[in-house]
Structure formats: C-alpha cells, structure tokens
Motif scaffolding. Structure first.
Motif: not given
Length: 128
Positions: A62-72
């Motif tokens: 979940d944290k990885q996905q949230a960070l990836n979305e923030a990066h995008e």
C-alpha cells in the motif's frame, strides 16, 4: 587565494540564469527519437531503483503504491511546468534567438566539462 565578490557571484548568477534555459534546451533535446528511447530506459532504471529502495525499507505494498502514485503526480506536474516554461520562452525569443541560446549553452557546458573533467551522462566510459 581570495576571490573577489565578482569572481564569486558571477558564476552563481550565470548558473541561476541558465538553469531555466537549460530545462528548455533539454526539453528540445528530448524531442528526437533516440533521446526518447534514453528517457524510457532511464525511467525504467529509476523505477527499478525505487522498487529496490522500497524493499530495503520494508514498505508495505500500500505504501509503495501510494509513493508511486505521488511520483507520477509529481512527474506530470513537472511536465506541465516544463511545457509552460517552453511556451513562455517561445513567446520571449525568436527561433533564431532560441537557436543562438541553445548553441551558447552547449558551448558553455562543453567549456565547463573540459575545465572540470566532467563527462556527459550519455558518454561512454573510456575505461570500458
């Protein structure tokens, strides 16, 4: 050896003026086919690097996905800023002036590299 205020401030001012213009030139540089390929390859390496860091930090999916979305989101917003900057630069400068500026920036970058032993990130390492 002491530097005069002018010797100290002039390079900083030069860099401050050229930074936004360098982004413009870099954006122009990436309009070709090969630089696009390089950009795709670089983005893939960065994605792999982020994944490695996430795993080292033992972050949840979940944290990885949230960070990836923030990066995008960040990437998209930065592209919008670059595009707006490019539009503004074309409003200010004629095509000839833009070309002259790109050439001057290229010359200055090459002189800097020669004086500081720097090499371009795309250059092959001579030791290989």
């Amino acid at each position: 050896m002491t530097l005069s205020l002018r010797q100290f401030v002039a390079p900083a001012l030069f860099a401050a003026v050229l930074l936004p213009l360098a982004a413009t030139a870099q954006a122009d540089h990436h309009n070709g086919e090969k630089p696009h390929h390089d950009r795709v390859r670089m983005e893939e390496r960065m994605k792999e690097h982020r994944q490695d860091v996430y795993e080292r930090a033992a972050l949840s999916e979940d944290k990885q996905q949230a960070l990836n979305e923030a990066h995008e989101t960040f990437r998209d917003e930065m592209k919008d800023v670059r595009d707006a900057h490019q539009t503004r630069m074309t409003e200010i400068l004629t095509e000839d002036e833009q070309e002259a500026l790109r050439n001057a920036m290229h010359e200055a970058r090459e002189e800097y590299r020669q004086g500081h032993g720097k090499r371009h990130h795309g250059d092959e390492d001579a030791s290989q």
